[in-house]
Design a protein around this motif. Structure first.
Motif, PDB file in Angstrom:
ATOM      1  N   THR A   1     -24.727   1.089  16.448  1.00 19.91           N
ATOM      2  CA  THR A   1     -25.373   0.473  15.279  1.00 19.91           C
ATOM      3  C   THR A   1     -26.397  -0.584  15.683  1.00 19.91           C
ATOM      4  O   THR A   1     -27.421  -0.750  15.011  1.00 19.91           O
ATOM      5  CB  THR A   1     -24.321  -0.165  14.360  1.00 19.91           C
ATOM      6  OG1 THR A   1     -23.481  -1.033  15.144  1.00 19.91           O
ATOM      7  CG2 THR A   1     -23.470   0.892  13.685  1.00 19.91           C
TER       8      THR A   1
ATOM      9  N   ASN B   1     -30.225   0.162  14.759  1.00 24.24           N
ATOM     10  CA  ASN B   1     -30.600  -0.540  13.528  1.00 24.24           C
ATOM     11  C   ASN B   1     -31.041  -1.984  13.714  1.00 24.24           C
ATOM     12  O   ASN B   1     -31.370  -2.655  12.732  1.00 24.24           O
ATOM     13  CB  ASN B   1     -29.428  -0.514  12.541  1.00 24.24           C
ATOM     14  CG  ASN B   1     -29.020   0.895  12.170  1.00 24.24           C
ATOM     15  OD1 ASN B   1     -29.854   1.803  12.156  1.00 24.24           O
ATOM     16  ND2 ASN B   1     -27.738   1.091  11.882  1.00 24.24           N
TER      17      ASN B   1
ATOM     18  N   THR C   1     -26.436   3.361  24.255  1.00 20.13           N
ATOM     19  CA  THR C   1     -25.222   3.107  23.484  1.00 20.13           C
ATOM     20  C   THR C   1     -24.069   3.046  24.475  1.00 20.13           C
ATOM     21  O   THR C   1     -23.894   3.950  25.290  1.00 20.13           O
ATOM     22  CB  THR C   1     -24.987   4.226  22.461  1.00 20.13           C
ATOM     23  OG1 THR C   1     -26.043   4.214  21.502  1.00 20.13           O
ATOM     24  CG2 THR C   1     -23.658   4.033  21.748  1.00 20.13           C
TER      25      THR C   1
END
Length: 457
Positions: free
Chosen positions: A95, A99, A143
């Motif tokens: 996330t 984002n 990630t």
């Protein structure tokens, strides 16, 4: 015979000193404390929309020319001259990578560093006492696990570094990641930087000001259907966070990968003025909203005061003031220049308890927390760049002047909103009476005045 014996003694002495230099102890002075968060943070106050991923603590390090990696604590200072590579792994959830906008923030790495993220070159920074902020591109982030590597050198030379190569009577030239380092997590639409400018009515009863800021964006098309963003300013007294006023929202259209300069005017009636006796501070909150939802909240902690100089005197808020202060270096027998927050505050309390109202941060910009402490406790600050004892033939070269401009620009960019900063220093202990040296002085004064209106010394 006596002469031969004296020569032999001198040679033995030189040989012993040479061996001592060759076997210089590779000493690290550890701090390792976490970075401060909240309203009193050194830089970038934490809000509901932005936070820090702290990188302090355990890192791996390797001294240039050696094969072995070993564990160190960051922040820390190394007390030898040379190159050291530092490495740390950190994890990021999906996330954040997708984002959010991520920045690497380093309060101080001495003297020169090259930064790599996951093997990809990110930035190079020169100047050991100014802080730097660099955006980390999404494409080089993973990630999950990420690897941050920073190659550091504290090697100075006699012609092109600021300061010049270490001299025996100068301050100690520690190396390393000796101040806070972290990743700042911000939204995809964010306030990038902000400057507060203001003026007073004749009796100081009305303050008319303006916040000049940059509203920036990443790739936002998938996150926002409506690209109209409202920006407003809320103002509070810092003590008790008492609400003072807020402005009407201004609307800006923001597309992908943009940076817009915006100006938010404001007025405060009967403001509490900052002074060493009454160091009143305010919280200025810039709120960015989209369809009523808060997207970013950017905080400036500042104070308001009026400084004028005339007939050889300094006037603060209309009253003559006499400076009583000391010069402060960042050094400690346990931490080197990687001072803890407790040690920094202890210094400022001690200076204030002496009856001082000013501190000269000689000969270089201090840890940003020192500026916050001076704002809060009430101490004028004289802040300068380490252009110290530079020969005229070096001082006046275009390259050196350019380096000095970069240095002073970074100093002012970081500390421009601190009410405690009285003046900016462009150097010390060079022959300013020399006609050639005046070229440097004139160029630097003109440059400083183009970006800030404080006095220059």
């Amino acid at each position: 015979m006596k002469k031969s014996f004296l020569v032999l003694c001198v040679l033995c002495f030189l040989n012993l000193n040479l061996r001592a230099l060759q076997s210089e102890v590779k000493k690290f002075l550890f701090n390792g404390n976490p970075t401060l968060i909240g309203l009193d943070a050194g830089m970038f106050q934490d809000t509901e929309t932005r936070f820090k991923v702290d990188l302090s603590g355990k890192w791996l390090a390797k001294i240039d020319g050696e094969k072995k990696w070993f564990e160190v604590l960051i922040p820390s200072a190394y007390d030898f001259t040379g190159k050291v590579t530092f490495r740390k792994s950190f994890n990021l959830p999906d996330t954040l990578v997708r984002n959010k906008t991520l920045f690497l923030v380093a309060y101080g790495i001495n003297y020169e560093c090259k930064v790599f993220v996951n093997g990809q070159f990110l930035t190079r920074h020169i100047g050991g006492y100014t802080s730097f902020v660099v955006r980390i591109p999404d494409r080089i982030l993973n990630t999950g696990e990420n690897i941050l590597e920073i190659q550091v050198s504290n090697e100075l030379n006699s012609k092109t570094t600021i300061p010049l190569r270490h001299q025996v009577w100068a301050w100690r030239n520690y190396g390393g990641i000796y101040r806070d380092i972290y990743i700042l997590v911000a939204p995809k639409v964010w306030i990038d930087d902000a400057r507060v400018v203001y003026s007073f009515s004749s009796n100081f009863s009305i303050l008319n000001g303006e916040v000049e800021a940059y509203l920036s964006s990443g790739e936002i098309s998938k996150l926002f259907n409506d690209k109209n963003f409202d920006v407003k300013l809320q103002i509070f007294e810092k003590t008790g966070e008492v609400f003072i006023t807020e402005t009407k929202p201004l609307t800006f259209f923001v597309d992908d990968l943009r940076s817009l300069k915006i100006k938010i005017p404001f007025t405060i009636y009967n403001p509490n003025l900052w002074s060493p006796e009454t160091p009143s501070l305010y919280i200025l909150k810039l709120l960015v909203t989209n369809l009523g939802r808060v997207v970013d909240e950017f905080i400036i902690v500042t104070g308001f005061r009026d400084i004028k100089i005339g007939n050889g005197d300094i006037y603060l808020n209309g009253r003559r003031v006499v400076l009583k202060g000391i010069s402060r270096h960042e050094d400690h027998p346990r931490f080197g220049n990687a001072l803890s927050y407790e040690e920094m505050e202890r210094d400022i309390i001690l200076i204030k308890s002496m009856g001082a109202n000013a501190v000269r941060l000689g000969h270089y910009p201090a840890h940003p927390y020192i500026l916050n402490l001076c704002d809060r406790y009430g101490l004028f600050v004289l802040e300068e760049i380490p252009v110290w004892n530079v020969p005229v033939d070096i001082l006046t070269t275009e390259r050196y002047i350019s380096l000095a401009k970069d240095y002073v620009s970074e100093m002012i960019t970081r500390d421009k909103n601190h009410p405690s900063v009285l003046a900016w220093g462009i150097g010390n202990e060079f022959d300013s009476a020399d006609e050639e040296a005046r070229k440097y002085v004139k160029e630097l004064v003109k440059f400083v005045k183009s970006i800030d209106n404080r006095p220059v010394y």
